[in-house]
Every structure is written in C-alpha cells, then in structure tokens.
Scaffold this active site. Structure first.
Site, PDB file in Angstrom:
ATOM      1  N   PRO A  66       0.762  -1.239   0.200  1.00 37.07           N
ATOM      2  CA  PRO A  66      -0.111   0.081  -0.002  1.00 37.07           C
ATOM      3  C   PRO A  66       0.802   1.148   0.133  1.00 37.07           C
ATOM      4  O   PRO A  66       1.802   1.327   0.707  1.00 37.07           O
ATOM      5  CB  PRO A  66      -0.829  -0.187   1.494  1.00 37.07           C
ATOM      6  CG  PRO A  66       0.088  -1.106   1.985  1.00 37.07           C
ATOM      7  CD  PRO A  66       0.665  -1.819   1.234  1.00 37.07           C
ATOM      8  N   CYS A  67       0.589   2.133  -0.552  1.00 33.84           N
ATOM      9  CA  CYS A  67       1.420   3.264  -0.772  1.00 33.84           C
ATOM     10  C   CYS A  67       0.838   4.765  -0.364  1.00 33.84           C
ATOM     11  O   CYS A  67       1.036   5.832  -0.599  1.00 33.84           O
ATOM     12  CB  CYS A  67       1.866   3.644  -2.093  1.00 33.84           C
ATOM     13  SG  CYS A  67       0.817   3.824  -3.275  1.00 33.84           S
ATOM     14  N   GLN A  68      -0.520   4.598   0.603  1.00 35.37           N
ATOM     15  CA  GLN A  68      -1.307   5.472   0.889  1.00 35.37           C
ATOM     16  C   GLN A  68      -0.257   6.397   2.040  1.00 35.37           C
ATOM     17  O   GLN A  68       0.716   5.755   2.832  1.00 35.37           O
ATOM     18  CB  GLN A  68      -2.288   5.393   1.893  1.00 35.37           C
ATOM     19  CG  GLN A  68      -3.684   4.647   1.121  1.00 35.37           C
ATOM     20  CD  GLN A  68      -3.429   3.160   0.872  1.00 35.37           C
ATOM     21  OE1 GLN A  68      -2.390   2.584   1.344  1.00 35.37           O
ATOM     22  NE2 GLN A  68      -4.564   2.688   0.692  1.00 35.37           N
TER      23      GLN A  68
END
Ligand SMILES: C[S@@+](CC[C@H](N)C(=O)[O-])C[C@H]1O[C@@H](n2cnc3c(N)ncnc32)[C@H](O)[C@@H]1O
Length: 350
Positions: A78-80
C-alpha cells in the site's frame, strides 16, 4: 518455481502466477478476512498473518518457508501516505511497508521480483520515488524496468492502469514487458464479461446460487470454467431514489448526463457512472457505490466485480460485503498477473 507474495490480499496476483505454472509458497498479509479468502482459494499455499511493519517480519517469513528457496517475490505494498522528506529521503518511517520489499529481496535473493502500484506512483515527487526504487534494486544486483500497463491489453474487461516494476538478477537479462494481447478496438466489453449472470433485481439471490443461462461469450466460458455453483452474486436493494437517478444515466454516462437538480448528492468524477455494454469497465475500486450495471439499475454484485477483474467463478470471496469489495478492488487482475508471470518465466533458471 517458488513465489512469495507480500501484501497478498485475497491473492489476485498470486492466482495469476499460479495460472502461469508457479507455486505460491507463501501469501503474507495482516488482514484476517483477505487471508481467509486467500487460504480458501490457494489450497497449496500458506496464507500467513504477519504485520510487515514489524521488524521481525523477515525472520517470521524465513521460518514459514521451512527451507524452501525463493525464486520470485511479488508485492503490492500500500502506498497511502507515501512520503519523501528532503531530497531522496526514502527512509521516512511512513514508507516502511515499501522498504520491506527491499528487505525481502535482500534477504531471500530471488531470481526476480514484481511490484505493483497505482499509476500515480510513477510521477510522485516528480518521478523521484520511482527513480529511487530503481536505484536501490539496481544496487542489490537487479536489472529493473517499469511500465504503466493497462489490464484491458491483457484480456481483462477493465480499464485499469497500474505501475509495474520488474527486476531480474543481473546475470539473467533485462525483462521486456509482454506485448498487448488485444488492441483497444478488440477490448472485452461489460456485456461479454457479465451479461450471462442472473439479473438480481427482484430476486437478490444467495451467496451460493445457480446459473440460469448459458454463457454466450468466450470470456464468460473462460470465467465459468468448470464452476457449477454461482458464488457471491447477490444483488443490492436500492432506494427508489437511487434507482430513479441511475435509470436516467445512459450507458457509459455519469453524473454529467443527469438533468439539472438530479443526483446532486454525488458530483465527483466517477459519480453515477454506468458501464457501457460494449466497453471495458472503469477501474474497480474498493468502494461499491458509484458504478452501476450497464443495463440494470443497481450496483454490480461481488461476482460481477470479480468477473471484471478476471477472477474465475470458482474463486470464492469470504467475509462481509464490505470486506469482499475491498479484496476484489485491491487485487491485481489475475489475467494481468498471468501475462507478466508467463513472460517472467522465460528469464528464470531451473
Ligand atoms: C493493494 S492490496 C494487495 C492486493 C494483492 N496484491 C492482490 O493481487 O490481491 C495491499 C494489501 O496490503 C495489506 N497490508 C497493509 N498493511 C499491511 C501490513 N502492515 N502488514 C501486512 N499487510 C499489510 C492490506 O491488508 C492489503 O491486503
């Protein structure tokens, strides 16, 4: 060829690799519902709950491997909240999950790796993030290439663009992305993807149900395979207001096609989108409120979303509807994963 899948979710990317003949030894995630679906559908793999934030995560993975070699690492971190603080400060704690992929490659020294991300990652911080990823893996001894690919090019009935990095150990060559299987004028449309499924308007159906009609497209036949039970095809009961608004949206249209004063509660760019029967769907996301069936006045069922993601019908999603939506929307379409895996296998030894 053994694969470990970091941030496996329900295992869309894993399934693509299996379809290409790889053995997925381990799927690692920390979401219990996604892991339950992973285990149910990947009977030859271990689906393990490991928090990849945890400093001991790599030791735990090594234990779980029980001495098996690792040929390929795949990961969809995830790259939030991804952040670069100062020039090239990739080591910000917020990026820890991404950094785990470097840890894993450093530790298990696979022949190759595949990382999937949203396409925005390619231009984040003016491309510095992408460049830094390439630099670090290159330092570890890999030839790294990247591309924003469109799933529809590989036979998925969906316009889903994703950034993919592929690294191959330097002595094995440099990966070339597989050529598109379909040109845009031959993309698979929504009707050919889901048009054989029961309507689920008055009768909402059950989690385990039966087909009512024969498949009428090659894609439907491919997705059905040998499935005899129709799973996860349950309709949603909408208010008269929602049904009325969506009935006014033409195929392929959205909120901009509504008369003034109608549907004003939702006005962002994907609001009130109705799929077009002859075109691929828009990107399936983890919500489920904004996209509507190409002909029926309701949101798609989990099975319809799954079909648009190229999950075969015998892949059964478990958990609440919200959890199932998250699993489907988060996944790499298996057919896209398969195309990349088949191409990758040409470079690997053994
Ligand atoms: C984009 S999804 C990956 C989807 C998967 N590649 C597929 O094809 O189905 C990202 C996953 O990362 C998992 N995740 C997020 N934080 C995590 C953590 N700290 N440790 C392990 N997994 C985590 C989420 O639960 C989610 O399933």
């Amino acid at each position: 060829m053994n694969v470990i899948d970091l941030f496996s979710g329900c295992g869309g990317l894993s399934l693509g690799f299996q379809q290409a003949g790889f053995h997925v030894a381990l799927g690692i995630d920390n979401d219990a519902a996604a892991l339950e679906t992973f285990r149910r559908n990947h009977k030859d793999s271990v689906g393990a709950s490991v928090d990849l934030f945890d400093a001991a995560a790599m030791d735990r993975i090594e234990e779980l491997l029980e001495g098996q070699k690792v040929d390929v690492i795949v990961a969809g971190p995830p790259c939030q909240g991804f952040s670069l603080t100062g020039p090239r400060k990739f080591d910000d704690p917020r990026n820890k999950l991404y950094l785990r992929v470097f840890d894993a490659v450093r530790r298990f020294k696979p022949q190759g790796f595949v990382i999937e991300n949203v396409r925005g990652m390619a231009s984040l911080y003016g491309g510095q993030v992408k460049d830094e990823i390439i630099r670090r893996f290159t330092e570890l001894g890999y030839n790294v290439v990247w591309k924003v690919v469109c799933a529809a090019d590989y036979g998925v009935p969906q316009l889903r663009h994703r950034l993919i990095f592929v690294g191959i150990r330097r002595d094995l060559g440099t990966f070339e992305f597989p050529k598109a299987k379909l040109t845009p004028d031959h993309y698979i449309g929504c009707r050919d993807a889901i048009g054989d499924l029961p309507t689920r308007v008055d009768d909402l159906g059950a989690e385990m149900d039966s087909y009512q009609e024969a498949p009428f497209s090659d894609y439907q036949k491919l997705m059905r395979g040998n499935a005899v039970v129709l799973a996860n095809h349950v309709g949603t009961k909408h208010t008269e207001h929602v049904k009325n608004v969506i009935s006014m949206v033409p195929p392929g249209g959205n909120y901009k096609d509504l008369p003034p004063g109608v549907g004003d509660s939702r006005k962002f760019h994907v609001a009130w989108t109705r799929y077009h029967p002859d075109r691929p769907s828009n990107t399936i996301d983890t919500g489920h409120r904004n996209h509507f069936h190409y002909a029926l006045n309701r949101v798609p069922t989990i099975r319809e979303f799954a079909r648009l993601q190229s999950f075969p019908d015998d892949f059964v999603f478990t958990g609440t509807k919200t959890q199932q939506n998250r699993q489907v929307g988060n996944a790499v379409p298996p057919l896209l994963g398969q195309a990349i895996a088949e191409q990758l296998s040409k470079y690997l030894k053994g």
